[in-house]
Design a protein around this motif. Sequence first.
Motif, PDB file in Angstrom:
ATOM      1  N   ARG A   1       0.841  -1.206   0.000  1.00 57.08           N
ATOM      2  CA  ARG A   1       0.000   0.000   0.000  1.00 57.08           C
ATOM      3  C   ARG A   1       0.872   1.251   0.000  1.00 57.08           C
ATOM      4  NH1 ARG A   1      -2.662  -1.115   4.982  1.00 57.08           N
ATOM      5  NH2 ARG A   1      -2.808   1.130   5.204  1.00 57.08           N
TER       6      ARG A   1
ATOM      7  N   ASP B   1       0.057   5.297  -0.427  1.00 59.26           N
ATOM      8  CA  ASP B   1      -0.873   5.398   0.701  1.00 59.26           C
ATOM      9  C   ASP B   1      -0.131   5.893   1.946  1.00 59.26           C
ATOM     10  OD1 ASP B   1      -2.712   5.084   2.741  1.00 59.26           O
ATOM     11  OD2 ASP B   1      -3.274   3.036   2.188  1.00 59.26           O
ATOM     12  N   GLU B   2      -0.364   7.158   2.310  1.00 62.28           N
ATOM     13  CA  GLU B   2       0.316   7.748   3.467  1.00 62.28           C
ATOM     14  C   GLU B   2      -0.092   7.093   4.780  1.00 62.28           C
ATOM     15  OE1 GLU B   2       0.114  12.023   3.508  1.00 62.28           O
ATOM     16  OE2 GLU B   2       0.661  12.143   1.396  1.00 62.28           O
ATOM     17  N   SER B   3      -1.308   6.590   4.853  1.00 60.69           N
ATOM     18  CA  SER B   3      -1.737   5.926   6.092  1.00 60.69           C
ATOM     19  C   SER B   3      -0.937   4.636   6.312  1.00 60.69           C
ATOM     20  CB  SER B   3      -3.237   5.636   6.074  1.00 60.69           C
ATOM     21  OG  SER B   3      -3.558   4.673   5.096  1.00 60.69           O
TER      22      SER B   3
ATOM     23  N   ASP C   1       2.130   5.649   8.130  1.00 61.65           N
ATOM     24  CA  ASP C   1       1.822   5.826   9.556  1.00 61.65           C
ATOM     25  C   ASP C   1       1.784   4.488  10.279  1.00 61.65           C
ATOM     26  OD1 ASP C   1       1.649   8.571   9.285  1.00 61.65           O
ATOM     27  OD2 ASP C   1      -0.542   8.570   9.025  1.00 61.65           O
ATOM     28  N   GLN C   2       1.173   3.499   9.667  1.00 60.42           N
ATOM     29  CA  GLN C   2       1.086   2.170  10.290  1.00 60.42           C
ATOM     30  C   GLN C   2       2.462   1.529  10.425  1.00 60.42           C
ATOM     31  OE1 GLN C   2      -1.663   0.153   7.713  1.00 60.42           O
ATOM     32  NE2 GLN C   2      -3.448   0.772   8.930  1.00 60.42           N
TER      33      GLN C   2
ATOM     34  N   LYS D   1       4.321   3.241  13.266  1.00 61.77           N
ATOM     35  CA  LYS D   1       3.811   2.771  14.562  1.00 61.77           C
ATOM     36  C   LYS D   1       4.293   1.352  14.869  1.00 61.77           C
ATOM     37  CE  LYS D   1      -0.243   5.714  14.648  1.00 61.77           C
ATOM     38  NZ  LYS D   1      -1.664   5.836  14.343  1.00 61.77           N
TER      39      LYS D   1
END
Length: 177
Positions: A4, A9-11, A14-15, A18
């Motif tokens: 992704r 996909d910037e999210s 983030d995942q 994290k």
Amino acid sequence: MFKRLALGDESALDQIVKKYWHELLTRVFRILRNRYWAEEVLMDVFLELWKQRLKVGFMKYPHTWLHKVANNKAVDRFRKEFAHLSDSLEEVVETVNEQSPEEEMDSKEMKNIMASAIDQLPPAEKKVYVLRTVEGWPVKEIAAALGRSTNTIRNELANSRKSIQKIISNYLHLLLF
């Protein structure tokens, strides 16, 4: 997640941050022993991940790439910061006790001899010696930071101590005879 990310996909980024932040922070901190530097290195790692997302996103083991980049960037930062350590060589032989003028003179001379002996070491041995004696780093961490085995580090420490002892011994021999 990495596929992704490759699609922009910037999210997903983030995942990934994290998921891997703590693990990579621990690894980088072991090398740098400075949380601020370690966090800076990680920001560079994740920025590099974003830049290389097309390449990394379709790798079979992208987490291995993350670890390798984190390690390399930490070692680079370590080398950059190490350049400033040689300025603090005088701290190796600093005396805390008050001394008479004669003792102070002897102490200054001994500091100069010691600093000169350390400066005469080959660069690899000098790095290892300063990290171990000045900075107090454990052998395992020096080995990890420099990308060498612990046996190599121990050998370099032993060689540096022998060299320093020989230099000081030769100097004292000249003084006495």
